[in-house]
Write an enzyme that holds these catalytic residues in place. Sequence first.
Site, PDB file in Angstrom:
ATOM      1  N   ASP A 130     -14.587 -91.695  -5.939  1.00 55.76           N
ATOM      2  CA  ASP A 130     -14.379 -90.966  -4.691  1.00 55.76           C
ATOM      3  C   ASP A 130     -12.986 -91.274  -4.145  1.00 55.76           C
ATOM      4  OD1 ASP A 130     -14.997 -89.210  -2.633  1.00 55.76           O
ATOM      5  OD2 ASP A 130     -16.070 -90.709  -1.437  1.00 55.76           O
ATOM      6  N   TYR A 175     -23.710 -92.403   6.463  1.00 55.57           N
ATOM      7  CA  TYR A 175     -24.868 -93.187   6.893  1.00 55.57           C
ATOM      8  C   TYR A 175     -24.519 -94.377   7.757  1.00 55.57           C
ATOM      9  CZ  TYR A 175     -27.160 -90.489   3.295  1.00 55.57           C
ATOM     10  OH  TYR A 175     -27.638 -89.474   2.533  1.00 55.57           O
TER      11      TYR A 175
END
Length: 298
Positions: free
Chosen positions: A135, A23
């Site tokens: 992550d 994004y």
Amino acid sequence: AAYVSVMDQYGYQIGKVIGRGSYGTVYEAYFTKQKVTVAIKIISKKKASEDYLNKFLPREIQVMKSLRHKHLIAFYQTIETTSRHYIIMELAPSGDVLEWIQKSGPCSEALAGKWFSQLTLGIAYLHSKGAVHRDLKLENLLLDKRENVKISDFGFAKMVMPQSQPAPSPSYHMMSCFAHLSQTYCGSFAYACPEILLGLPYNPFLSDTWSMGVILYTLVVAHLPFDDTNLKKLLRETQREVAFPANQPVCDECKDLVRRLLRQASKRLNILEVLKTGWVLKFVAEKPTAEIKALEAV
């Protein structure tokens, strides 16, 4: 572009693009007021999903604001306008560990030890604060000008309730935790632990240490331990003991640590145990007394 004038008002001169996320785009920038170079992640509200803007982004900012450690990318400031979010952070000028390995091949034991022990200290600090990264992968390990590790990208990080508070119910908490994660592991199946791949409730602290096992293997072998092109095959592979290529010299202590990270959750090392292993302690610059104390308190 419109954002350049906004940044000018705050004293930031935007430079080249240094990264792209789902994004946002990350730019190098010069902060004229303090004469330092920084990294700025610019997120367009038009391009980002509602879910990201309302849930993940505030969480990323909350986690980053509450952390300060020499092996985590430092957060400086966030600016919001009607159309964009700007996250201003420390710049790591020497690229990431993935690029390093793609260019130079497997790390020497000394370099793998240096980078892995720095990753361990950063995650020990994170976990001691009740936060998880979720992550961890080679491209999220950035390098400063002295090639020290800086853990980045807290887009999926969150503060997990400390164990001392009464949770609504363990299964409820684990499920809500999982519901979130199933969407989260989109780009990084190769680093995801088997319990996530199987869709089971799992302990997010131990999902971080599994990813650390994948990272350590890749540092010393220069390719991922599991093939993530086929999910069924990936699942089979993650449930067997990991194999090392016969032609590559990896010391037994290091292999043993990888195997103790890449195993079922009930037997997997947590971050405190990783921090206390002889192989990690051999490479830590100074004795990690503070990190160990903080973890033992949790």
